[in-house]
Design a protein around this motif. Structure first.
Motif, PDB file in Angstrom:
ATOM      1  N   LEU A   1      28.693   3.745   6.714  1.00  0.00           N
ATOM      2  CA  LEU A   1      27.332   3.929   6.238  1.00  0.00           C
ATOM      3  C   LEU A   1      27.278   3.861   4.719  1.00  0.00           C
ATOM      4  O   LEU A   1      28.145   4.412   4.030  1.00  0.00           O
ATOM      5  N   GLY A   2      26.244   3.222   4.184  1.00  0.00           N
ATOM      6  CA  GLY A   2      25.961   3.305   2.768  1.00  0.00           C
ATOM      7  C   GLY A   2      25.277   4.618   2.451  1.00  0.00           C
ATOM      8  O   GLY A   2      24.939   5.408   3.349  1.00  0.00           O
ATOM      9  N   THR A   3      25.044   4.860   1.169  1.00  0.00           N
ATOM     10  CA  THR A   3      24.420   6.120   0.770  1.00  0.00           C
ATOM     11  C   THR A   3      23.029   6.268   1.366  1.00  0.00           C
ATOM     12  O   THR A   3      22.654   7.338   1.858  1.00  0.00           O
ATOM     13  N   ALA A   4      22.240   5.206   1.356  1.00  0.00           N
ATOM     14  CA  ALA A   4      20.881   5.258   1.909  1.00  0.00           C
ATOM     15  C   ALA A   4      20.919   5.461   3.425  1.00  0.00           C
ATOM     16  O   ALA A   4      20.104   6.203   3.981  1.00  0.00           O
ATOM     17  N   ASP A   5      21.858   4.787   4.113  1.00  0.00           N
ATOM     18  CA  ASP A   5      21.980   4.955   5.567  1.00  0.00           C
ATOM     19  C   ASP A   5      22.319   6.404   5.915  1.00  0.00           C
ATOM     20  O   ASP A   5      21.774   6.982   6.863  1.00  0.00           O
ATOM     21  N   LEU A   6      23.236   6.990   5.144  1.00  0.00           N
ATOM     22  CA  LEU A   6      23.592   8.388   5.381  1.00  0.00           C
ATOM     23  C   LEU A   6      22.400   9.298   5.115  1.00  0.00           C
ATOM     24  O   LEU A   6      22.168  10.266   5.854  1.00  0.00           O
ATOM     25  N   ALA A   7      21.634   8.996   4.073  1.00  0.00           N
ATOM     26  CA  ALA A   7      20.452   9.797   3.760  1.00  0.00           C
ATOM     27  C   ALA A   7      19.438   9.757   4.901  1.00  0.00           C
ATOM     28  O   ALA A   7      18.839  10.782   5.250  1.00  0.00           O
ATOM     29  N   VAL A   8      19.248   8.579   5.499  1.00  0.00           N
ATOM     30  CA  VAL A   8      18.337   8.466   6.640  1.00  0.00           C
ATOM     31  C   VAL A   8      18.834   9.321   7.802  1.00  0.00           C
ATOM     32  O   VAL A   8      18.060  10.046   8.448  1.00  0.00           O
ATOM     33  N   ALA A   9      20.113   9.251   8.085  1.00  0.00           N
ATOM     34  CA  ALA A   9      20.679  10.046   9.180  1.00  0.00           C
ATOM     35  C   ALA A   9      20.503  11.534   8.924  1.00  0.00           C
ATOM     36  O   ALA A   9      20.166  12.306   9.836  1.00  0.00           O
ATOM     37  N   LEU A  10      20.726  11.956   7.679  1.00  0.00           N
ATOM     38  CA  LEU A  10      20.612  13.375   7.339  1.00  0.00           C
ATOM     39  C   LEU A  10      19.188  13.889   7.453  1.00  0.00           C
ATOM     40  O   LEU A  10      18.969  15.105   7.530  1.00  0.00           O
ATOM     41  N   LEU A  11      18.194  12.987   7.476  1.00  0.00           N
ATOM     42  CA  LEU A  11      16.806  13.406   7.682  1.00  0.00           C
ATOM     43  C   LEU A  11      16.605  14.051   9.048  1.00  0.00           C
ATOM     44  O   LEU A  11      15.630  14.789   9.245  1.00  0.00           O
ATOM     45  N   GLY A  12      17.503  13.779   9.983  1.00  0.00           N
ATOM     46  CA  GLY A  12      17.354  14.357  11.307  1.00  0.00           C
ATOM     47  C   GLY A  12      17.324  15.870  11.297  1.00  0.00           C
ATOM     48  O   GLY A  12      16.555  16.491  12.046  1.00  0.00           O
ATOM     49  N   LEU A  13      18.148  16.482  10.447  1.00  0.00           N
ATOM     50  CA  LEU A  13      18.206  17.945  10.409  1.00  0.00           C
ATOM     51  C   LEU A  13      16.884  18.563   9.964  1.00  0.00           C
ATOM     52  O   LEU A  13      16.343  19.446  10.656  1.00  0.00           O
ATOM     53  N   PRO A  14      16.286  18.135   8.826  1.00  0.00           N
ATOM     54  CA  PRO A  14      14.997  18.723   8.455  1.00  0.00           C
ATOM     55  C   PRO A  14      13.874  18.401   9.430  1.00  0.00           C
ATOM     56  O   PRO A  14      13.007  19.235   9.669  1.00  0.00           O
ATOM     57  N   ILE A  15      13.911  17.214  10.015  1.00  0.00           N
ATOM     58  CA  ILE A  15      12.865  16.875  10.980  1.00  0.00           C
ATOM     59  C   ILE A  15      12.937  17.807  12.180  1.00  0.00           C
ATOM     60  O   ILE A  15      11.934  18.374  12.626  1.00  0.00           O
ATOM     61  N   GLY A  16      14.135  17.992  12.717  1.00  0.00           N
ATOM     62  CA  GLY A  16      14.302  18.879  13.865  1.00  0.00           C
ATOM     63  C   GLY A  16      13.908  20.305  13.554  1.00  0.00           C
ATOM     64  O   GLY A  16      13.303  21.000  14.390  1.00  0.00           O
ATOM     65  N   THR A  17      14.225  20.766  12.360  1.00  0.00           N
ATOM     66  CA  THR A  17      13.917  22.149  11.988  1.00  0.00           C
ATOM     67  C   THR A  17      12.431  22.348  11.760  1.00  0.00           C
ATOM     68  O   THR A  17      11.833  23.306  12.276  1.00  0.00           O
TER      69      THR A  17
END
Length: 415
Positions: free
Chosen positions: A58-74
């Motif tokens: 993953l590139g930095t932007a791809d990882l950032a998109v994936a990490l959005l899952g945590l705040p969305i779920g919360t």
């Protein structure tokens, strides 16, 4: 820490449970133990983020998109979790929340693609919001039941727990244990201890939960004072979230750290956050909330500058330590400040503050990831200087409460 006299009604009201040796365990210690145990498995995930990034290419932007899952779920779960906890109480929310959270916390490490990583983090976010809300409700009820102020120390134990988890992750890197197995094993080991501690919580009166639920019915626009304090805590928690998710990647990609060294940034940061929280009540009593907040704000800004300008890993670690001290007492001080506002019920103000704090904690990492992809991770982290400066400007709002000045609350060691 200084002691203050409390009413005869509250004196000696310390609930107890029986530990495995048959000794009485004061309620406040059980709650602090739960705060310590809850984030350990999640902390073991944080140093492994670079490994997951490399595995999925993953590139930095791809990882950032994936990490959005945590705040969305919360964030999508918080309104429902609030109603659930109000209905069943903090104790049951903790028990069921622990089972759910520890069952799913290792899923992101098993994800074979960026899309599945994103959805796995949504599931973790759902579980995280439920158990953490239950913990904070139980800590609040414990303060009311015992007459002891323990919230800051509870969050100090939470910091120690996530630091312990990050060290477990660092150790797993050192011995070559894969991310998914290290996190799964950690969760399996933690689950029995977490359930034992949770089941020993006494069944406190549900009137506390009903009272909070009634206080939060209806809608009222937040005051400028409340918005200002929310802006203060937003900058603090945004920095916490950013350091949690990006410190290991920063040390690896920018500072050229290798192996277990990449996880030390967050371990040092979490240790200093915990140390600051454990000393926060004493420092507040001696110097006042505003002075402590301003000193911590200056420390966090200075520490972030050191991180950004450091030519080598040891100096960057020193910067992470200073940032940890700087953000340590922000949330406890903010809770005290909003609870003293008279324009709305304290529970409603604290709920608004918690939403702002959690939003800052969870949206910081993806914002930095997107900017890091465009400008480099050093420039991405530099963005934190702006919300930290805003937090420093808002520290004047953290005035002592009337109950504090009257001396009606206990501020002494509860353990």
């Amino acid at each position: 820490m200084s002691s203050r006299k409390i009413s005869a009604e509250n004196r000696g009201r310390v609930f107890a449970a029986q530990d495995i040796k048959g000794c009485a365990v004061p309620l406040q210690r059980l709650v602090m133990l739960i705060f310590f145990l809850q984030p350990i498995a999640f902390g073991a995930w944080l140093p492994r983020i670079p490994d997951i990034q490399a595995k999925l290419e993953l590139g930095t932007a791809d990882l950032a998109v994936a990490l959005l899952g945590l705040p969305i779920g919360t964030l999508i779960t918080l309104p429902f979790a609030g109603r659930l906890v109000s209905r069943i109480g903090g104790r049951m929310a903790i028990i069921y929340g622990f089972i759910f959270f520890l069952a799913v916390v290792s899923l992101p490490a098993f994800a074979p693609s960026v899309m599945l990583l994103f959805f796995a983090l949504i599931v973790v976010g759902v579980a995280l919001s439920t158990v953490e809300l239950g913990m904070n409700v139980e800590a609040d009820v414990t303060e009311k039941a015992t007459g002891l102020i323990i919230m800051s120390r509870c969050h100090g134990f939470w910091s120690f727990g996530i630091m312990a988890g990050s060290l477990i992750g660092v150790a797993a890197i050192a011995i070559g244990l894969s991310p998914h197995w290290s996190i799964l094993i950690t969760a399996i080991v933690i689950l029995p201890a977490a359930l034992i501690a949770s089941l020993r919580l006494p069944k406190l009166s549900e009137s506390h939960h009903a009272e909070n639920s009634q206080a939060m019915t209806g809608f009222k626009l937040p005051s400028l004072a409340l918005l200002g304090i929310c802006a203060f805590v937003f900058g603090v928690t945004m920095t916490e979230g950013a350091i949690a998710d990006w410190s290991a990647v920063y040390l690896r990609d920018v500072m050229n750290a290798e192996g277990a060294q990449t996880g030390l940034g967050y371990s040092v940061f979490a240790f200093m956050v915990a140390a600051g929280r454990f000393s926060g009540d004493y420092m507040k009593g001696r110097f006042g909330a505003v002075a402590i907040a301003r000193g911590c704000g200056i420390a966090s800004l200075a520490g972030m500058l050191v991180v950004l300008l450091a030519p080598a890993t040891p100096l960057a670690l020193l910067g992470f330590a200073a940032v940890g001290v700087g953000v340590s007492v922000g949330f406890p001080l903010a809770v005290t400040a909003v609870a003293s506002l008279t324009d709305r019920p304290p529970a409603s103000s604290v709920a608004t503050l918690s939403f702002a704090a959690l939003t800052g904690f969870l949206i910081g990492p993806p914002i930095i990831g997107f900017l890091g992809e465009l400008l480099g991770l050093r420039a991405g982290l530099a963005v934190l200087l702006v919300p930290l400066f805003v937090s420093l400007l808002c520290t004047r709002l953290l005035i002592p409460t009337q109950t504090d000045m009257a001396g009606d609350l206990v501020e002494r060691e509860a353990v």
